[in-house]
Write an enzyme that holds these catalytic residues in place. Structure first.
Site, PDB file in Angstrom:
ATOM      1  N   CYS A 115       0.808  -1.226   0.000  1.00 28.32           N
ATOM      2  CA  CYS A 115       0.000   0.000   0.000  1.00 28.32           C
ATOM      3  C   CYS A 115       0.838   1.271   0.000  1.00 28.32           C
ATOM      4  O   CYS A 115       0.312   2.351  -0.267  1.00 28.32           O
ATOM      5  CB  CYS A 115      -0.952  -0.005   1.196  1.00 28.32           C
ATOM      6  SG  CYS A 115      -2.046  -1.417   1.119  1.00 28.32           S
ATOM      7  N   HIS A 262      -3.958   6.940   1.332  1.00 30.36           N
ATOM      8  CA  HIS A 262      -4.197   5.589   0.806  1.00 30.36           C
ATOM      9  C   HIS A 262      -5.635   5.200   1.138  1.00 30.36           C
ATOM     10  O   HIS A 262      -6.181   5.616   2.170  1.00 30.36           O
ATOM     11  CB  HIS A 262      -3.194   4.639   1.471  1.00 30.36           C
ATOM     12  CG  HIS A 262      -3.497   3.207   1.228  1.00 30.36           C
ATOM     13  ND1 HIS A 262      -3.648   2.700  -0.036  1.00 30.36           N
ATOM     14  CD2 HIS A 262      -3.694   2.168   2.088  1.00 30.36           C
ATOM     15  CE1 HIS A 262      -3.925   1.412   0.053  1.00 30.36           C
ATOM     16  NE2 HIS A 262      -3.962   1.064   1.329  1.00 30.36           N
ATOM     17  N   ASN A 292      -9.957  -1.078  -2.119  1.00 31.59           N
ATOM     18  CA  ASN A 292      -8.527  -0.832  -1.889  1.00 31.59           C
ATOM     19  C   ASN A 292      -7.740  -1.417  -3.063  1.00 31.59           C
ATOM     20  O   ASN A 292      -7.642  -2.636  -3.206  1.00 31.59           O
ATOM     21  CB  ASN A 292      -8.123  -1.499  -0.570  1.00 31.59           C
ATOM     22  CG  ASN A 292      -6.643  -1.329  -0.239  1.00 31.59           C
ATOM     23  OD1 ASN A 292      -5.867  -0.857  -1.064  1.00 31.59           O
ATOM     24  ND2 ASN A 292      -6.264  -1.729   0.954  1.00 31.59           N
TER      25      ASN A 292
HETATM   26  N1  COA Z   1     -19.096  -9.563   6.181  1.00 32.33           N
HETATM   27  C1  COA Z   1     -19.724  -9.849   7.331  1.00 32.33           C
HETATM   28  N2  COA Z   1     -19.091 -10.126   8.480  1.00 32.33           N
HETATM   29  C2  COA Z   1     -17.747 -10.100   8.459  1.00 32.33           C
HETATM   30  C3  COA Z   1     -17.020  -9.807   7.302  1.00 32.33           C
HETATM   31  C4  COA Z   1     -17.739  -9.524   6.128  1.00 32.33           C
HETATM   32  N3  COA Z   1     -17.142  -9.229   4.966  1.00 32.33           N
HETATM   33  N4  COA Z   1     -15.715  -9.848   7.598  1.00 32.33           N
HETATM   34  C5  COA Z   1     -15.609 -10.166   8.898  1.00 32.33           C
HETATM   35  N5  COA Z   1     -16.852 -10.328   9.419  1.00 32.33           N
HETATM   36  C6  COA Z   1     -17.214 -10.663  10.782  1.00 32.33           C
HETATM   37  C7  COA Z   1     -16.134 -11.380  11.541  1.00 32.33           C
HETATM   38  O1  COA Z   1     -16.157 -12.750  11.252  1.00 32.33           O
HETATM   39  C8  COA Z   1     -16.506 -11.070  12.975  1.00 32.33           C
HETATM   40  O2  COA Z   1     -17.530 -11.930  13.351  1.00 32.33           O
HETATM   41  P1  COA Z   1     -17.590 -12.495  14.865  1.00 32.33           P
HETATM   42  O3  COA Z   1     -17.737 -11.279  15.737  1.00 32.33           O
HETATM   43  O4  COA Z   1     -18.791 -13.368  14.831  1.00 32.33           O
HETATM   44  O5  COA Z   1     -16.303 -13.237  15.081  1.00 32.33           O
HETATM   45  C9  COA Z   1     -17.093  -9.663  12.888  1.00 32.33           C
HETATM   46  O6  COA Z   1     -17.446  -9.463  11.518  1.00 32.33           O
HETATM   47  C10 COA Z   1     -16.144  -8.586  13.328  1.00 32.33           C
HETATM   48  O7  COA Z   1     -14.897  -8.825  12.687  1.00 32.33           O
HETATM   49  P2  COA Z   1     -13.694  -7.847  12.875  1.00 32.33           P
HETATM   50  O8  COA Z   1     -12.547  -8.364  12.041  1.00 32.33           O
HETATM   51  O9  COA Z   1     -13.463  -7.578  14.303  1.00 32.33           O
HETATM   52  O10 COA Z   1     -14.305  -6.551  12.185  1.00 32.33           O
HETATM   53  P3  COA Z   1     -13.706  -5.100  12.126  1.00 32.33           P
HETATM   54  O11 COA Z   1     -14.670  -4.166  12.695  1.00 32.33           O
HETATM   55  O12 COA Z   1     -12.297  -5.070  12.607  1.00 32.33           O
HETATM   56  O13 COA Z   1     -13.699  -4.844  10.569  1.00 32.33           O
HETATM   57  C11 COA Z   1     -12.117  -4.761   8.753  1.00 32.33           C
HETATM   58  C12 COA Z   1     -12.928  -5.646   9.698  1.00 32.33           C
HETATM   59  C13 COA Z   1     -11.316  -5.674   7.859  1.00 32.33           C
HETATM   60  C14 COA Z   1     -13.086  -3.965   7.906  1.00 32.33           C
HETATM   61  C15 COA Z   1     -11.241  -3.797   9.589  1.00 32.33           C
HETATM   62  O14 COA Z   1     -10.571  -4.495  10.587  1.00 32.33           O
HETATM   63  C16 COA Z   1     -10.234  -3.076   8.752  1.00 32.33           C
HETATM   64  O15 COA Z   1     -10.579  -2.385   7.800  1.00 32.33           O
HETATM   65  N6  COA Z   1      -8.983  -3.165   9.121  1.00 32.33           N
HETATM   66  C17 COA Z   1      -7.925  -2.518   8.390  1.00 32.33           C
HETATM   67  C18 COA Z   1      -7.688  -3.301   7.167  1.00 32.33           C
HETATM   68  C19 COA Z   1      -6.764  -2.634   6.232  1.00 32.33           C
HETATM   69  O16 COA Z   1      -6.581  -1.454   6.249  1.00 32.33           O
HETATM   70  N7  COA Z   1      -6.222  -3.472   5.364  1.00 32.33           N
HETATM   71  C20 COA Z   1      -5.460  -3.061   4.267  1.00 32.33           C
HETATM   72  C21 COA Z   1      -4.197  -2.455   4.675  1.00 32.33           C
HETATM   73  S1  COA Z   1      -3.547  -1.835   3.249  1.00 32.33           S
END
Ligand code: COA
Length: 337
Positions: A115, A262, A292
């Site tokens: 990224c 980003h 992304n």
């Molecule tokens: N649809 C529905 N539910 C989903 C899901 C999706 N696409 N992806 C994950 N979940 C669920 C998980 O399984 C979890 O369920 P549980 O509580 O029953 O275990 C719940 O949603 C919460 O998951 P969590 O990972 O804690 O969610 P979050 O609020 O952290 O959001 C991201 C997930 C990925 C959106 C977030 O963490 C994020 O954006 N992080 C940064 C990622 C990033 O920047 N990546 C690229 C770097 S370049």
């Protein structure tokens, strides 16, 4: 003094639009979950058939950037290609792009900065230009994620956030005493977090063979992400590193015409905006449309900012910032001529 200026920009997004509702047909997710957590409404994916790789998207973006610069491919001294989804495991996509541009010996360099590929690429280009090694450089950030993400509920956290796309910039060294070009940069990496976002195989560290049927059955070829960890790192590092470059350049956020972060998650960028007190009209987000696109996000956004005339035509000052796999992070202040 030699300064690096941007002579042309271009972007290419594949035509195939994939909405959040489309994803609900292949995994357990909802439009509401995706929009609430990430801000993403839709993304672009390459066609299902046709073997379109990162260099193909990069080629389309490059052609536009080159024509806006008024350059022919033969005018280039160097190609820098940022991608985490190269066409081949090796050689690099820069070599493939070089050939597709009809070039026979122009050097081509791939960088694996995910990224922050555009930020690292800009800094490398600036150094090559200032050293006198090159005066005309094509920098490309391009990704085809859609062929490398798991189309199943197991991979939904990653699959919903990534999209395909490419951005390109033509960079040139000019002699001027004006305070233009790269005004300040701060780049970082912390390999302790390497496994917080990775694709593990094929991996040279795995003996005796870097990929086996068992690995594939275990799904180790798909990206794995500790989303919460990456989120926490991003909301801490982005304001911190942005303040560093503002201080280095002797500027405040009021001096910046547009902040282009980003595009990893709209919520990350909202936290960043709030902690830096950036007014709405001075920060650009397009993750809603594209997801992304990793190394592509900043050059794609820059091209849209210019096309939509959101910055003054001359002497506009931009702040770029990003964090991603590695982890790597950084920021740059760039002023147009
Ligand atoms: N649809 C529905 N539910 C989903 C899901 C999706 N696409 N992806 C994950 N979940 C669920 C998980 O399984 C979890 O369920 P549980 O509580 O029953 O275990 C719940 O949603 C919460 O998951 P969590 O990972 O804690 O969610 P979050 O609020 O952290 O959001 C991201 C997930 C990925 C959106 C977030 O963490 C994020 O954006 N992080 C940064 C990622 C990033 O920047 N990546 C690229 C770097 S370049």
């Amino acid at each position: 003094m030699t300064k690096m200026v941007i002579k042309g920009t271009g972007r290419y997004l594949p035509e195939r639009v994939v909405t959040n509702d489309d994803l609900t047909k292949i995994m357990d997710t909802t439009d509401e979950w995706i929009q609430q957590r990430t801000g993403i409404e839709e993304r672009r994916w390459v066609p299902e058939e046709g073997n379109v790789g990162a260099s193909d998207l990069g080629l389309e973006a490059s052609k536009i950037a080159l024509s806006r610069a008024g350059w022919e491919p033969k005018d280039l001294d160097l190609i820098i290609f940022g991608t985490l989804s190269p066409d081949l495991f090796f050689p690099g996509s820069g070599c493939l792009l070089q050939s597709k541009l009809g070039l026979k010996s122009t050097p081509a360099l791939d960088i694996r900065q995910q990224c922050t590929g555009f930020l690292y690429g800009m800094e490398i280009a600036d150094a090559y230009i200032k050293s006198g090694y090159a005066s005309r450089i094509l920098l490309v950030g391009a990704e085809v994620h859609s062929t490398g993400i798991e189309m199943a509920t197991r991979g939904r956290d990653v699959t919903v956030i990534f999209g395909d796309g490419a951005g390109a910039v033509c960079l040139e060294g000019v002699e001027t005493d004006e305070n233009v070009g790269v005004l300040a940069t701060s780049l970082h990496a912390q390999g302790d977090h390497a496994e917080a976002l990775m694709v593990e195989i094929p991996a040279s560290r795995i003996s005796p063979t870097r990929v086996t049927h068992e690995h594939l059955d275990e799904g180790r070829q798909w990206p794995k992400m500790d989303g919460r960890n990456i989120f926490k790192l991003a909301v801490k590092r982005l304001p911190e590193v942005s303040q560093t470059v503002l201080d280095k350049a002797g500027l405040t956020i009021d001096d910046i015409d547009m902040v282009i972060p980003h595009q990893a998650n709209l919520r990350i960028n909202q936290f960043f905006q709030k902690s830096m007190n950036i007014p709405d009209e001075k920060i650009f987000n397009n993750i809603q449309k594209y997801g992304n696109t990793t190394a592509g996000t900043i050059p794609i956004a820059l091209d849209e900012v210019i096309e939509q005339k959101l910055i003054p035509e001359e002497k506009s000052t931009l702040l770029f910032a990003g964090l991603g796999a590695g982890v790597t992070w950084g920021a740059m202040i760039f002023r147009f001529m």
